[in-house]
Design a protein around this motif. Structure first.
Motif, PDB file in Angstrom:
ATOM      1  N   ALA A 164      13.600   2.950   8.284  1.00 36.75           N
ATOM      2  CA  ALA A 164      13.546   4.190   7.500  1.00 36.75           C
ATOM      3  C   ALA A 164      12.592   5.140   8.218  1.00 36.75           C
ATOM      4  CB  ALA A 164      13.057   3.916   6.091  1.00 36.75           C
ATOM      5  N   GLU A 165      13.046   6.366   8.447  1.00 31.19           N
ATOM      6  CA  GLU A 165      12.189   7.377   9.064  1.00 31.19           C
ATOM      7  C   GLU A 165      11.668   8.311   7.998  1.00 31.19           C
ATOM      8  OE1 GLU A 165      14.146   9.431  12.299  1.00 31.19           O
ATOM      9  OE2 GLU A 165      13.280   7.986  13.691  1.00 31.19           O
ATOM     10  N   VAL A 166      10.355   8.587   8.098  1.00 29.79           N
ATOM     11  CA  VAL A 166       9.661   9.333   7.058  1.00 29.79           C
ATOM     12  C   VAL A 166       8.731  10.354   7.692  1.00 29.79           C
ATOM     13  CG1 VAL A 166       7.946   9.046   5.214  1.00 29.79           C
ATOM     14  CG2 VAL A 166       9.730   7.342   5.517  1.00 29.79           C
ATOM     15  N   LEU A 167       8.619  11.527   7.106  1.00 28.13           N
ATOM     16  CA  LEU A 167       7.550  12.462   7.433  1.00 28.13           C
ATOM     17  C   LEU A 167       6.421  12.167   6.466  1.00 28.13           C
ATOM     18  CD1 LEU A 167       9.280  15.933   7.925  1.00 28.13           C
ATOM     19  CD2 LEU A 167       8.415  14.388   9.667  1.00 28.13           C
ATOM     20  N   SER A 168       5.227  11.941   7.000  1.00 28.82           N
ATOM     21  CA  SER A 168       4.090  11.625   6.147  1.00 28.82           C
ATOM     22  C   SER A 168       2.950  12.581   6.417  1.00 28.82           C
ATOM     23  CB  SER A 168       3.596  10.193   6.394  1.00 28.82           C
ATOM     24  OG  SER A 168       4.466   9.262   5.816  1.00 28.82           O
ATOM     25  N   ILE A 169       2.325  13.018   5.349  1.00 24.63           N
ATOM     26  CA  ILE A 169       1.142  13.872   5.443  1.00 24.63           C
ATOM     27  C   ILE A 169       0.027  13.156   4.695  1.00 24.63           C
ATOM     28  CG2 ILE A 169       0.114  16.103   4.868  1.00 24.63           C
ATOM     29  CD1 ILE A 169       2.966  17.274   4.953  1.00 24.63           C
ATOM     30  N   PHE A 170      -1.107  13.025   5.370  1.00 29.99           N
ATOM     31  CA  PHE A 170      -2.247  12.324   4.796  1.00 29.99           C
ATOM     32  C   PHE A 170      -3.462  13.234   4.803  1.00 29.99           C
ATOM     33  CE2 PHE A 170       0.213   9.225   7.247  1.00 29.99           C
ATOM     34  CZ  PHE A 170       0.440   8.217   6.326  1.00 29.99           C
ATOM     35  N   ASN A 171      -4.405  12.944   3.908  1.00 28.97           N
ATOM     36  CA  ASN A 171      -5.722  13.520   4.099  1.00 28.97           C
ATOM     37  C   ASN A 171      -6.403  12.656   5.158  1.00 28.97           C
ATOM     38  OD1 ASN A 171      -6.577  11.203   2.762  1.00 28.97           O
ATOM     39  ND2 ASN A 171      -7.736  12.288   1.204  1.00 28.97           N
ATOM     40  N   GLY A 172      -7.635  12.967   5.541  1.00 26.64           N
ATOM     41  CA  GLY A 172      -8.301  12.261   6.634  1.00 26.64           C
ATOM     42  C   GLY A 172      -8.415  10.772   6.424  1.00 26.64           C
ATOM     43  N   GLU A 173      -8.800  10.336   5.226  1.00 28.29           N
ATOM     44  CA  GLU A 173      -8.954   8.903   4.957  1.00 28.29           C
ATOM     45  C   GLU A 173      -7.615   8.177   5.053  1.00 28.29           C
ATOM     46  OE1 GLU A 173     -11.764   7.103   4.568  1.00 28.29           O
ATOM     47  OE2 GLU A 173     -12.754   8.980   5.097  1.00 28.29           O
ATOM     48  N   GLY A 174      -6.590   8.747   4.475  1.00 25.77           N
ATOM     49  CA  GLY A 174      -5.273   8.111   4.515  1.00 25.77           C
ATOM     50  C   GLY A 174      -4.744   7.982   5.928  1.00 25.77           C
ATOM     51  N   ALA A 175      -4.974   9.002   6.756  1.00 26.66           N
ATOM     52  CA  ALA A 175      -4.510   8.957   8.148  1.00 26.66           C
ATOM     53  C   ALA A 175      -5.219   7.855   8.915  1.00 26.66           C
ATOM     54  CB  ALA A 175      -4.742  10.304   8.821  1.00 26.66           C
ATOM     55  N   ARG A 176      -6.525   7.691   8.714  1.00 29.39           N
ATOM     56  CA  ARG A 176      -7.265   6.659   9.436  1.00 29.39           C
ATOM     57  C   ARG A 176      -6.726   5.261   9.108  1.00 29.39           C
ATOM     58  NH1 ARG A 176     -11.215  10.413   9.177  1.00 29.39           N
ATOM     59  NH2 ARG A 176     -12.036   9.937   7.128  1.00 29.39           N
ATOM     60  N   ILE A 177      -6.391   5.015   7.862  1.00 31.14           N
ATOM     61  CA  ILE A 177      -5.922   3.690   7.459  1.00 31.14           C
ATOM     62  C   ILE A 177      -4.508   3.431   7.944  1.00 31.14           C
ATOM     63  CG2 ILE A 177      -5.308   2.255   5.462  1.00 31.14           C
ATOM     64  CD1 ILE A 177      -8.322   2.494   5.947  1.00 31.14           C
ATOM     65  N   HIS A 178      -3.600   4.387   7.758  1.00 32.51           N
ATOM     66  CA  HIS A 178      -2.185   4.171   8.043  1.00 32.51           C
ATOM     67  C   HIS A 178      -1.808   4.314   9.510  1.00 32.51           C
ATOM     68  CE1 HIS A 178      -0.405   3.578   4.090  1.00 32.51           C
ATOM     69  NE2 HIS A 178      -1.319   4.399   3.628  1.00 32.51           N
ATOM     70  N   THR A 179      -2.546   5.065  10.283  1.00 32.86           N
ATOM     71  CA  THR A 179      -2.097   5.387  11.643  1.00 32.86           C
ATOM     72  C   THR A 179      -3.039   4.929  12.733  1.00 32.86           C
ATOM     73  OG1 THR A 179      -3.102   7.571  11.583  1.00 32.86           O
ATOM     74  CG2 THR A 179      -0.812   7.388  10.807  1.00 32.86           C
ATOM     75  N   ARG A 180      -4.088   4.199  12.400  1.00 35.24           N
ATOM     76  CA  ARG A 180      -5.028   3.761  13.437  1.00 35.24           C
ATOM     77  C   ARG A 180      -4.331   2.814  14.403  1.00 35.24           C
ATOM     78  NH1 ARG A 180      -5.983   0.518   9.120  1.00 35.24           N
ATOM     79  NH2 ARG A 180      -6.316  -1.689   9.555  1.00 35.24           N
TER      80      ARG A 180
END
Length: 185
Positions: A164-180
């Motif tokens: 599944a392809e998704v566009l995701s937008i995170f705040n800073g904390e969410g980005a660090r957890i999901h994309t590190r």
């Protein structure tokens, strides 16, 4: 300085946006019509002594006339793979909005629910996405979106046998957890 070459056209645009003539701006600012005309055409070098009365009358800041060129807007960041996900950054490093295209692979076992600081918004491009959120078990299909506080226990993965392809937008904390990546840890 390249910024100065655009000062004249910006000054002219600001004056015209107010519907003022050269004479009208010159009179209001207490400078000659010739001076305003030469500044706008680039035939006269700007000085603070000239710009201050003009910008005051126009209701703008000097920075509005000498702002730097717009940088190349293209985002050139490498795609990374993490836990089977393919993560493509869609915003530059340091952007206030952390935007990614994420491809979630199908899984054989349901991942553990996560809880962390952050906030996420997502939009399904292709495939079927399963979102476990608190007590909810949701299937999102292309064109559907969801937003949630990531302090709610959650897991996200492809539903079925296809990614599944998704566009995701995170705040800073969410980005660090999901994309590190491994290098980040």
């Amino acid at each position: 300085m390249d910024e100065l070459k655009h000062l004249g056209p910006r000054l002219r645009a600001m004056r015209k946006a107010r519907g003022w003539t050269l004479e009208g701006l010159a009179r209001r600012a207490g400078v000659s019509v010739s001076t305003v005309s030469r500044l706008e055409s680039g035939k006269r070098q700007a000085s603070l002594e000239l710009l201050l009365p003009l910008t005051r009358q126009l209701g703008i800041r000097i920075d509005d006339l000498v702002r730097p060129e717009v940088p190349d807007p293209r985002v050139r960041r490498p795609t990374v793979q993490r836990g089977g996900m393919i993560i493509t950054p869609l915003a530059p490093v340091g952007s206030p909005v952390h935007t990614f295209k994420i491809s979630y692979p199908p899984v054989s076992t349901v991942p553990e629910l996560q809880v962390h600081d952050g906030f996420e918004w997502l939009y399904v491009l292709t495939g079927r996405l399963r979102l476990l959120l608190g007590d909810q078990d949701l299937i999102l299909t292309p064109g559907e979106a969801a937003e949630f506080d990531t302090r709610t226990p959650h897991a996200i993965f492809a539903s079925g046998s296809r990614s599944a392809e998704v566009l995701s937008i995170f705040n800073g904390e969410g980005a660090r957890i999901h994309t590190r990546t491994a290098e980040d840890e």
